[in-house]
Design a protein around this motif. Structure first.
Motif, PDB file in Angstrom:
ATOM      1  N   GLY A 177      53.086  49.320  59.477  1.00 11.08           N
ATOM      2  CA  GLY A 177      52.617  49.463  58.104  1.00 11.08           C
ATOM      3  C   GLY A 177      51.226  48.872  57.947  1.00 11.08           C
ATOM      4  N   THR A 178      50.852  48.577  56.722  1.00 10.55           N
ATOM      5  CA  THR A 178      49.526  48.027  56.456  1.00 10.55           C
ATOM      6  C   THR A 178      49.460  46.572  56.915  1.00 10.55           C
ATOM      7  N   ILE A 179      48.537  46.303  57.829  1.00 17.47           N
ATOM      8  CA  ILE A 179      48.368  44.960  58.373  1.00 17.47           C
ATOM      9  C   ILE A 179      47.219  44.277  57.642  1.00 17.47           C
ATOM     10  N   PRO A 180      47.452  43.091  57.079  1.00 21.14           N
ATOM     11  CA  PRO A 180      46.386  42.407  56.336  1.00 21.14           C
ATOM     12  C   PRO A 180      45.263  41.971  57.270  1.00 21.14           C
ATOM     13  N   PRO A 181      44.046  41.911  56.757  1.00 23.93           N
ATOM     14  CA  PRO A 181      42.894  41.584  57.607  1.00 23.93           C
ATOM     15  C   PRO A 181      42.966  40.202  58.242  1.00 23.93           C
ATOM     16  N   ASP A 182      43.632  39.237  57.587  1.00 25.43           N
ATOM     17  CA  ASP A 182      43.677  37.911  58.195  1.00 25.43           C
ATOM     18  C   ASP A 182      44.517  37.887  59.471  1.00 25.43           C
ATOM     19  N   GLU A 183      45.265  38.977  59.731  1.00 25.73           N
ATOM     20  CA  GLU A 183      46.013  39.083  60.981  1.00 25.73           C
ATOM     21  C   GLU A 183      45.217  39.779  62.078  1.00 25.73           C
ATOM     22  N   PHE A 184      44.470  40.840  61.714  1.00 22.37           N
ATOM     23  CA  PHE A 184      43.815  41.599  62.782  1.00 22.37           C
ATOM     24  C   PHE A 184      42.328  41.294  62.959  1.00 22.37           C
ATOM     25  N   ILE A 185      41.673  40.758  61.935  1.00 26.96           N
ATOM     26  CA  ILE A 185      40.255  40.432  62.089  1.00 26.96           C
ATOM     27  C   ILE A 185      40.036  39.378  63.180  1.00 26.96           C
TER      28      ILE A 185
ATOM     29  N   ALA B  47      33.547  46.065  49.654  1.00 28.01           N
ATOM     30  CA  ALA B  47      34.341  46.875  50.578  1.00 28.01           C
ATOM     31  C   ALA B  47      35.205  45.960  51.434  1.00 28.01           C
ATOM     32  N   LEU B  48      36.512  46.226  51.449  1.00 29.61           N
ATOM     33  CA  LEU B  48      37.463  45.402  52.190  1.00 29.61           C
ATOM     34  C   LEU B  48      38.221  46.267  53.191  1.00 29.61           C
ATOM     35  N   LEU B  49      38.303  45.790  54.426  1.00 30.94           N
ATOM     36  CA  LEU B  49      38.907  46.561  55.512  1.00 30.94           C
ATOM     37  C   LEU B  49      40.426  46.400  55.524  1.00 30.94           C
ATOM     38  N   ARG B  50      41.117  47.508  55.758  1.00 35.45           N
ATOM     39  CA  ARG B  50      42.567  47.514  55.914  1.00 35.45           C
ATOM     40  C   ARG B  50      42.942  48.360  57.130  1.00 35.45           C
ATOM     41  N   TRP B  51      44.143  48.096  57.670  1.00 31.99           N
ATOM     42  CA  TRP B  51      44.623  48.817  58.849  1.00 31.99           C
ATOM     43  C   TRP B  51      46.014  49.368  58.566  1.00 31.99           C
ATOM     44  N   ALA B  52      46.125  50.692  58.556  1.00 30.80           N
ATOM     45  CA  ALA B  52      47.419  51.351  58.382  1.00 30.80           C
ATOM     46  C   ALA B  52      48.020  51.576  59.767  1.00 30.80           C
ATOM     47  N   HIS B  53      48.772  50.592  60.240  1.00 28.58           N
ATOM     48  CA  HIS B  53      49.369  50.673  61.576  1.00 28.58           C
ATOM     49  C   HIS B  53      50.513  51.692  61.553  1.00 28.58           C
ATOM     50  N   PRO B  54      50.630  52.524  62.578  1.00 29.36           N
ATOM     51  CA  PRO B  54      51.634  53.598  62.542  1.00 29.36           C
ATOM     52  C   PRO B  54      53.079  53.119  62.509  1.00 29.36           C
ATOM     53  N   THR B  55      53.352  51.913  63.020  1.00 32.06           N
ATOM     54  CA  THR B  55      54.742  51.422  63.016  1.00 32.06           C
ATOM     55  C   THR B  55      54.911  50.144  62.198  1.00 32.06           C
TER      56      THR B  55
ATOM     57  N   GLU C 237      43.005  55.042  61.687  1.00 38.36           N
ATOM     58  CA  GLU C 237      43.993  54.174  61.044  1.00 38.36           C
ATOM     59  C   GLU C 237      43.344  53.128  60.143  1.00 38.36           C
ATOM     60  N   LEU C 238      42.048  52.907  60.308  1.00 38.69           N
ATOM     61  CA  LEU C 238      41.335  51.933  59.486  1.00 38.69           C
ATOM     62  C   LEU C 238      40.813  52.605  58.227  1.00 38.69           C
TER      63      LEU C 238
END
Length: 261
Positions: free
Chosen positions: A46-54, A36-44, A15-16
């Motif tokens: 949607g795309t979660i910004p890095p400042d939320e999941f980092i 290179a910038l990390l992103r997360w395509a959450h299955p439900t 998903e990353l």
């Protein structure tokens, strides 16, 4: 808690993913590298910004295996671009949690060996706030990274309250001037003076300067007058997928010297 549980599975579930923001020589306006910038395509969600999941990854320790994957994937992609004739440097952000461990040196070495990327093409970015956390240990690890042949950039420079005495101890190749200064450069004499000082500081210490968050020609021209070396921002390009970046490279006819040269 739910986000942390989902993040623990995100790597195994593919998903990353990475997007790449171009960096430009501000005098020639040619592309010289990518971040290179990390992103997360959450299955439900949607795309979660890095400042939320980092921050979740930092607190839980999940950022360690995730950061290891980012290093490997970014180096692998950089080699593909080199093989295609695009001599681009690549920058990877390293978190405070990663920098707290000697494992980071091994992870960088392994990523370089697995990909075959020349060390000088890789820039490790650490924030100014991070390097001030434990200056003795950080300086030692950064010097060990430099011994591998990679470049070191201090991100968000000007916001972490480091002294010049400390800055001299870190083996920095580049200072990234925080976007908060760039956004005010057209309207604030104080911001202009600060940017002038930071660029001159970089020149005195033989360190490149890179401006973040350039959004219009007025900002660009002001930075050009100050002889800032490199820059990135929406004026040039938003972060792009691999396919979009390759299309972008074709449209700007941008084979240029590497950021490591």
């Amino acid at each position: 808690l739910v986000l942390e549980m989902d993040l623990a599975e995100a790597l195994d579930k593919d998903e990353l993913f990475l997007v790449y923001q171009p960096t430009f020589n501000l005098q020639t306006e040619e592309i010289v590298g990518v971040e290179a910038l990390l992103r997360w395509a959450h299955p439900t969600r949607g795309t979660i910004p890095p400042d939320e999941f980092i921050p979740v990854g930092e607190r839980s320790g999940l950022i360690i295996p995730i950061g290891r994957w980012v290093l490997v994937e970014a180096c692998r992609q950089a080699v593909i671009w080199h093989d295609e004739g695009y001599d681009l440097g690549i920058a990877v952000n390293v978190s405070a949690r990663q920098l707290d461990s000697d494992d980071l040196i091994k992870d960088v070495r392994d990523a370089l060996q697995r990909s075959g990327l020349e060390p000088g093409s890789l820039t490790i970015e650490v924030t100014e706030t991070t390097i001030m956390h434990d200056t003795e240990a950080t300086a030692t690890r950064l010097h060990r990274l430099k011994d591998l042949g990679v470049r070191i950039a201090i991100d968000d420079f000007g916001t972490g309250y480091s002294s010049l005495a400390y800055l001299r101890r870190f083996p920095a190749d580049a200072l990234k001037i925080d976007r908060s200064f760039i956004s005010e450069i057209a309207n604030s004499e104080e911001s202009t003076a600060l940017i002038h000082t930071l660029v001159q500081l970089g020149r005195t210490l033989n360190i490149e300067t890179l401006a973040e968050g350039i959004e219009d020609r007025v900002q660009l021209e002001a930075l050009q007058r100050e002889h800032c070396d490199h820059g990135q921002g929406f004026l040039f390009s938003r972060p792009l997928s691999v396919d979009a970046l390759e299309e972008f490279l074709g449209t700007v006819d941008s084979q240029a010297p590497s950021a490591a040269s």
